[in-house]
Design a protein around this motif. Structure first.
Motif, PDB file in Angstrom:
ATOM      1  N   ALA A  58       6.443   6.441   4.810  1.00  0.00           N
ATOM      2  CA  ALA A  58       5.912   5.274   4.115  1.00  0.00           C
ATOM      3  C   ALA A  58       6.854   4.091   4.264  1.00  0.00           C
ATOM      4  CB  ALA A  58       5.689   5.597   2.640  1.00  0.00           C
ATOM      5  N   VAL A  86       0.819  -1.209   0.000  1.00  0.00           N
ATOM      6  CA  VAL A  86       0.000   0.000   0.000  1.00  0.00           C
ATOM      7  C   VAL A  86       0.858   1.266   0.000  1.00  0.00           C
ATOM      8  CG1 VAL A  86      -1.647   1.355   1.373  1.00  0.00           C
ATOM      9  CG2 VAL A  86      -1.981  -1.109   1.090  1.00  0.00           C
ATOM     10  N   GLU A  87       1.974   1.250   0.723  1.00  0.00           N
ATOM     11  CA  GLU A  87       2.712   2.483   0.987  1.00  0.00           C
ATOM     12  C   GLU A  87       3.866   2.762   0.024  1.00  0.00           C
ATOM     13  OE1 GLU A  87       2.009   4.764   3.112  1.00  0.00           O
ATOM     14  OE2 GLU A  87       0.421   3.789   4.255  1.00  0.00           O
ATOM     15  N   PHE A  89      -0.400   0.211  -4.696  1.00  0.00           N
ATOM     16  CA  PHE A  89      -0.065   1.531  -4.147  1.00  0.00           C
ATOM     17  C   PHE A  89      -1.323   2.335  -3.852  1.00  0.00           C
ATOM     18  CE2 PHE A  89       1.743   5.950  -4.946  1.00  0.00           C
ATOM     19  CZ  PHE A  89       2.379   6.021  -3.711  1.00  0.00           C
ATOM     20  N   HIS A  90      -1.430   2.780  -2.598  1.00  0.00           N
ATOM     21  CA  HIS A  90      -2.561   3.574  -2.121  1.00  0.00           C
ATOM     22  C   HIS A  90      -3.893   2.822  -2.217  1.00  0.00           C
ATOM     23  CE1 HIS A  90      -0.426   7.749  -2.511  1.00  0.00           C
ATOM     24  NE2 HIS A  90       0.035   7.016  -1.501  1.00  0.00           N
ATOM     25  N   SER A  91      -3.842   1.485  -2.141  1.00  0.00           N
ATOM     26  CA  SER A  91      -5.090   0.720  -2.224  1.00  0.00           C
ATOM     27  C   SER A  91      -5.914   0.794  -0.952  1.00  0.00           C
ATOM     28  CB  SER A  91      -4.803  -0.749  -2.572  1.00  0.00           C
ATOM     29  OG  SER A  91      -3.931  -1.339  -1.634  1.00  0.00           O
ATOM     30  N   GLY A  92      -5.319   1.239   0.144  1.00  0.00           N
ATOM     31  CA  GLY A  92      -6.130   1.555   1.307  1.00  0.00           C
ATOM     32  C   GLY A  92      -5.913   0.685   2.533  1.00  0.00           C
ATOM     33  N   THR A 150      11.034   4.738  -3.422  1.00  0.00           N
ATOM     34  CA  THR A 150      10.214   5.521  -2.499  1.00  0.00           C
ATOM     35  C   THR A 150      11.067   6.546  -1.765  1.00  0.00           C
ATOM     36  OG1 THR A 150       8.706   3.649  -2.168  1.00  0.00           O
ATOM     37  CG2 THR A 150       8.666   5.400  -0.505  1.00  0.00           C
ATOM     38  N   LYS A 199       6.118   3.251  -3.311  1.00  0.00           N
ATOM     39  CA  LYS A 199       5.867   3.820  -4.636  1.00  0.00           C
ATOM     40  C   LYS A 199       5.972   2.769  -5.731  1.00  0.00           C
ATOM     41  CE  LYS A 199       7.490   7.485  -7.721  1.00  0.00           C
ATOM     42  NZ  LYS A 199       8.496   8.571  -7.907  1.00  0.00           N
TER      43      LYS A 199
END
Length: 243
Positions: free
Chosen positions: A121, A30-31, A38-41, A116, A33
């Protein structure tokens, strides 16, 4: 079947490694880059930790008890549910397992650690911290989260219905973790497990990761001490109320 201590320790090592791969692996997905998640929650992370506990309990519950958590091992010993002579070997196996699992996460996500630049993150895929930088809030969340986890796990696995149907009990324990991450996980992560936080923090310190920032050692005692205290209270409540 009565397993040898060596087999039990192997189960604790592998089980804790699984916890790290599924749990911290979900955070990395998720965190970091450029991953496909990525950013799926937050639900992805909660699911990862839920499965990371459920699978080892199903696999090794009948072998070692699948503590996969030094706080659980210590708490059961305090209330007479686990022999003190096996506490240190169990904890050492859990610490090694946490290292193995975290190194697997690092190896599999290596290109994304390299890409990243967000230090927070990167750190999140290793260890926990309080979202408000409040040590008291950090302690309270880790304390109550682990208390609920241990009380819920012992009720699920040790009461007659769970002993009769350990597969169903293992699923319930996984859902307890899943639920805890979604409900009480916002402030701190959460850790709920000294091995899951301390060992990755050590690795965060020593691994050559660009832009990783500091390892926040000034607060590292909290996700170790608070889960142990919470686990002991949870085990005492189980013995007092239900055992």
């Amino acid at each position: 079947m009565d397993y040898s201590l060596a087999v039990k320790l192997s189960a604790e090592l592998v089980g804790t490694a699984f916890l790290m791969v599924f749990g911290n692996g979900a955070v990395a997905n998720v965190e970091l880059k450029g991953t496909k998640g990525f950013h799926s929650g937050w639900l992805t992370i909660a699911m990862g930790y839920g499965f990371g506990v459920m699978f080892p309990v199903m696999m090794f519950g009948a072998v070692s008890g699948a503590h996969i958590n030094p706080a659980m091992t210590l708490a059961q010993a305090v209330v007479g549910m686990f022999p003190w002579g096996e506490v240190l070997p169990y904890i050492l196996a859990q610490l090694v397992g946490a290292a193995v699992g975290q190194l697997i996460v690092y190896a599999t996500y290596y290109p994304h650690y390299r890409d990243t630049q967000d230090a927070e993150a990167i750190f999140a895929s290793f260890s926990t911290t309080d979202a408000e930088n409040s040590r008291s809030n950090y302690f309270l969340n880790e304390f109550f989260g682990t208390l609920i986890l241990v009380l819920g796990a012992l009720c699920s696995l040790s009461l007659p219905w769970g002993m009769k149907n350990p597969g169903a009990a293992s699923i319930v324990v996984g859902f307890i973790v899943w639920g805890l991450v979604t409900s009480l996980g916002g402030p701190t992560g959460p850790g709920l497990n000294p091995a899951r936080d301390l060992v990755p923090r050590v690795l965060h310190q020593i691994l050559p990761i660009s832009h990783k920032g500091g390892s926040r050692w000034n607060e590292a005692w909290i996700p170790v001490v608070a889960p142990i205290v919470g686990a002991i209270v949870g085990a005492v409540l189980f013995r007092w109320l239900f055992a």
